[in-house]
Scaffold this active site. Sequence first.
Site, PDB file in Angstrom:
ATOM      1  N   HIS A 311      -7.423   8.368  -5.339  1.00  0.00           N
ATOM      2  CA  HIS A 311      -5.991   8.636  -5.465  1.00  0.00           C
ATOM      3  C   HIS A 311      -5.223   7.686  -4.565  1.00  0.00           C
ATOM      4  O   HIS A 311      -5.675   7.340  -3.476  1.00  0.00           O
ATOM      5  CB  HIS A 311      -5.670  10.086  -5.048  1.00  0.00           C
ATOM      6  CG  HIS A 311      -4.348  10.551  -5.553  1.00  0.00           C
ATOM      7  ND1 HIS A 311      -3.166  10.285  -4.892  1.00  0.00           N
ATOM      8  CD2 HIS A 311      -4.009  11.238  -6.664  1.00  0.00           C
ATOM      9  CE1 HIS A 311      -2.160  10.798  -5.587  1.00  0.00           C
ATOM     10  NE2 HIS A 311      -2.636  11.373  -6.655  1.00  0.00           N
ATOM     11  N   ASP A 369      -7.416  15.488 -11.927  1.00  0.00           N
ATOM     12  CA  ASP A 369      -7.938  15.348 -13.298  1.00  0.00           C
ATOM     13  C   ASP A 369      -9.417  15.654 -13.420  1.00  0.00           C
ATOM     14  O   ASP A 369      -9.937  15.705 -14.539  1.00  0.00           O
ATOM     15  CB  ASP A 369      -7.686  13.911 -13.784  1.00  0.00           C
ATOM     16  CG  ASP A 369      -6.201  13.646 -13.918  1.00  0.00           C
ATOM     17  OD1 ASP A 369      -5.703  12.704 -13.284  1.00  0.00           O
ATOM     18  OD2 ASP A 369      -5.546  14.427 -14.621  1.00  0.00           O
TER      19      ASP A 369
HETATM   20  C1  SDX Z   1      -3.098  10.858 -11.242  1.00  0.00           C
HETATM   21  O1  SDX Z   1       0.199   9.044  -8.036  1.00  0.00           O
HETATM   22  C2  SDX Z   1      -0.010  10.276  -8.336  1.00  0.00           C
HETATM   23  O2  SDX Z   1       0.425  11.181  -7.664  1.00  0.00           O
HETATM   24  C3  SDX Z   1      -0.833  10.483  -9.603  1.00  0.00           C
HETATM   25  C4  SDX Z   1      -1.241  11.915  -9.938  1.00  0.00           C
HETATM   26  C5  SDX Z   1      -0.025  12.775 -10.225  1.00  0.00           C
HETATM   27  O3  SDX Z   1      -0.123  13.990 -10.032  1.00  0.00           O
HETATM   28  O4  SDX Z   1       0.978  12.232 -10.763  1.00  0.00           O
HETATM   29  O5  SDX Z   1      -1.949  12.468  -8.846  1.00  0.00           O
HETATM   30  C6  SDX Z   1      -2.108  11.958 -11.199  1.00  0.00           C
HETATM   31  O6  SDX Z   1      -2.790   9.825 -11.785  1.00  0.00           O
HETATM   32  C7  SDX Z   1      -4.421  11.052 -10.566  1.00  0.00           C
HETATM   33  C8  SDX Z   1      -5.332   9.779 -10.667  1.00  0.00           C
HETATM   34  C9  SDX Z   1      -6.056   9.801 -12.023  1.00  0.00           C
HETATM   35  N1  SDX Z   1      -6.789   8.509 -12.209  1.00  0.00           N
HETATM   36  C10 SDX Z   1      -8.128   8.465 -12.138  1.00  0.00           C
HETATM   37  O7  SDX Z   1      -8.842   9.413 -11.832  1.00  0.00           O
HETATM   38  C11 SDX Z   1      -8.700   7.081 -12.493  1.00  0.00           C
HETATM   39  C12 SDX Z   1      -9.788   6.731 -11.470  1.00  0.00           C
HETATM   40  N2  SDX Z   1      -9.128   6.457 -10.172  1.00  0.00           N
HETATM   41  C13 SDX Z   1      -8.812   5.105  -9.828  1.00  0.00           C
HETATM   42  O8  SDX Z   1      -8.567   4.234 -10.881  1.00  0.00           O
HETATM   43  C14 SDX Z   1      -7.931   4.947  -8.596  1.00  0.00           C
HETATM   44  O9  SDX Z   1      -8.470   5.742  -7.634  1.00  0.00           O
HETATM   45  C15 SDX Z   1      -6.442   5.226  -8.716  1.00  0.00           C
HETATM   46  C16 SDX Z   1      -5.811   4.467  -9.828  1.00  0.00           C
HETATM   47  C17 SDX Z   1      -6.195   6.680  -8.894  1.00  0.00           C
HETATM   48  C18 SDX Z   1      -5.792   4.802  -7.383  1.00  0.00           C
HETATM   49  O10 SDX Z   1      -5.898   3.425  -7.323  1.00  0.00           O
HETATM   50  P1  SDX Z   1      -5.386   2.624  -6.016  1.00  0.00           P
HETATM   51  O11 SDX Z   1      -4.663   3.496  -5.071  1.00  0.00           O
HETATM   52  O12 SDX Z   1      -4.700   1.394  -6.507  1.00  0.00           O
HETATM   53  O13 SDX Z   1      -6.745   2.307  -5.301  1.00  0.00           O
HETATM   54  P2  SDX Z   1      -7.555   0.950  -5.488  1.00  0.00           P
HETATM   55  O14 SDX Z   1      -7.682   0.668  -6.944  1.00  0.00           O
HETATM   56  O15 SDX Z   1      -6.950  -0.077  -4.602  1.00  0.00           O
HETATM   57  O16 SDX Z   1      -8.994   1.381  -4.954  1.00  0.00           O
HETATM   58  C19 SDX Z   1      -9.348   1.185  -3.570  1.00  0.00           C
HETATM   59  C20 SDX Z   1     -10.867   0.949  -3.581  1.00  0.00           C
HETATM   60  C21 SDX Z   1     -11.285  -0.192  -4.521  1.00  0.00           C
HETATM   61  O17 SDX Z   1     -12.537  -0.673  -4.040  1.00  0.00           O
HETATM   62  P3  SDX Z   1     -12.517  -2.056  -3.119  1.00  0.00           P
HETATM   63  O18 SDX Z   1     -11.772  -3.101  -3.915  1.00  0.00           O
HETATM   64  O19 SDX Z   1     -11.834  -1.669  -1.830  1.00  0.00           O
HETATM   65  O20 SDX Z   1     -13.992  -2.386  -2.939  1.00  0.00           O
HETATM   66  O21 SDX Z   1     -11.523   2.126  -4.103  1.00  0.00           O
HETATM   67  C22 SDX Z   1     -12.193   1.786  -5.316  1.00  0.00           C
HETATM   68  C23 SDX Z   1     -11.586   0.495  -5.822  1.00  0.00           C
HETATM   69  O22 SDX Z   1     -12.509  -0.215  -6.609  1.00  0.00           O
HETATM   70  N3  SDX Z   1     -11.950   2.895  -6.244  1.00  0.00           N
HETATM   71  C24 SDX Z   1     -12.885   3.407  -7.050  1.00  0.00           C
HETATM   72  C25 SDX Z   1     -12.251   4.485  -7.711  1.00  0.00           C
HETATM   73  N4  SDX Z   1     -10.969   4.587  -7.293  1.00  0.00           N
HETATM   74  C26 SDX Z   1     -10.794   3.590  -6.384  1.00  0.00           C
HETATM   75  N5  SDX Z   1     -14.172   3.056  -7.288  1.00  0.00           N
HETATM   76  C27 SDX Z   1     -14.835   3.808  -8.204  1.00  0.00           C
HETATM   77  N6  SDX Z   1     -14.314   4.862  -8.875  1.00  0.00           N
HETATM   78  C28 SDX Z   1     -13.028   5.224  -8.650  1.00  0.00           C
HETATM   79  N7  SDX Z   1     -12.488   6.246  -9.297  1.00  0.00           N
END
Ligand code: SDX
Length: 436
Positions: A311, A369
């Site tokens: 998140h 989710d």
């Molecule tokens: C919602 O914003 C809100 O409030 C949203 C929400 C709401 O109520 O409105 O809470 C609802 O959208 C919840 C999120 C649902 N999405 C998912 O579950 C999709 C999977 N999650 C990711 O795609 C990610 O965690 C996000 C999109 C939710 C957040 O992305 P960020 O904040 O841009 O984080 P990032 O992509 O910079 O990740 C940081 C690190 C990265 O690794 P490094 O580059 O540091 O090595 O964490 C890793 C990412 O690769 N990472 C994950 C991951 N989420 C982040 N690796 C594997 N699986 C994951 N799910």
Amino acid sequence: MLHNFVTDKKAELKIDGKTYYLPIIVGSEGEKAVDIRTLRTESGYITMDSGYMNTGSCGSEITYLDGEKGILNYRGYTIKDLADNCTFVEVAYLLVHGSLPTRTELDEFGSLLTSFGMIHEDLIHFFDHFPPNSSPMSILSSMVNSLSNFYAEMKGDPLENIDKMAARLISKIRTIAAFSYRKSLGQPLVYPNHDYSYCANFLNMMFDSPVKPYEINEEIVSALNKLLILHADHEQNCSTSTVRLVGSARVNLYASISAGISALWGPLHGGANEAVIHMLNDIYKTGGNFKKYVERAKNPTDPFRLVGFGHRVYKNYDPRAQIIKEACDKMLKSLGMSDDPLLDIAKELEDVALRDDYFIERNLYPNVDFYSGIIYRAIGIPSNMFTVMFALGRLPGWIAQWKEMWDDPNWRIGRPRQIYVGPKQRPFIPIEVRKE
Ligand code: SDX
């Protein structure tokens, strides 16, 4: 509003030998911001923050999140107190109006919702013209935008009609969602029943049948109320910021909400609940080898992410996920479905991930989710409707945020700046001399 929280303290910024003093803002829960609203005028510099990870767009009295501590409050009330003690309609009133309703206020709001349950018969014909297998989110966004052509209050001062507009939209989005599902099955539409509560009405419109009447199960109604409450607002997330940005151009409420629905559709945002169920199903169908998925999620060259994990704000367990997980257990047990293999896989996946350094180092926890789709699936809602359910829950929050923005005397049209990195100015080349 925000100006009441600008302190006398200043941040010092030294650029090109000059020092700029930028006011410090401290919110009612201690959040801090550097006020850069005069930065470009004074220094010629802008700030850069793609994804707005460090940028605040507004002051808001609606929702408070503490991502580190896993806190979520609506109008000062904890999400747990609200989920344990309120109906979704009560929380919708709280978000839009700022205070918990009295019994009279709740009854009046409920009567408005009941009276607005139907949609214009002309709108129903729209369903006949969407191609079969159209995405329910695409239908929802189109239908909500079209609502603004049917109701005259859109032309007046929205804040004078906000009660009516909010109730109309909250009630009709539920009907549109149920009708789109029935149409997708080729089943007759079930109209709202004035004897049912908000959630019971939705379930009846979704599942009642001329040959087998739908029996309202209070455990399911309770779980659905809880789910909608937990999705009702979440400060300046992607879809809410979209509603505010579109609304800042003085676009009507319905069109602004339609834009928010489109943003929520994304698999990185509201679309994740549907993607979680597909992921859990894939794991189940391939023999439950969830470790392979965990390894894929950790592999930087593999675009696969563990959906339902991570998140932007929560660097702790999403408080909503905890409540949903408990509601999931309770409802499945009451329905005699507690041996749902997908729930078992989800719990094992969570357990393995939370003990894995990759997830621990990045503060990746289950988000809202991760478990919600298991409840929707047990209720009988198809996975392509999961994000529609998210939109039904999020609607009161979107309305409250839009109203707060519209009501703010200092609000400006949203228009971020950029840094140009394209070709410098160059002479025009007539097409006759351009090289193929
Ligand atoms: C919602 O914003 C809100 O409030 C949203 C929400 C709401 O109520 O409105 O809470 C609802 O959208 C919840 C999120 C649902 N999405 C998912 O579950 C999709 C999977 N999650 C990711 O795609 C990610 O965690 C996000 C999109 C939710 C957040 O992305 P960020 O904040 O841009 O984080 P990032 O992509 O910079 O990740 C940081 C690190 C990265 O690794 P490094 O580059 O540091 O090595 O964490 C890793 C990412 O690769 N990472 C994950 C991951 N989420 C982040 N690796 C594997 N699986 C994951 N799910």
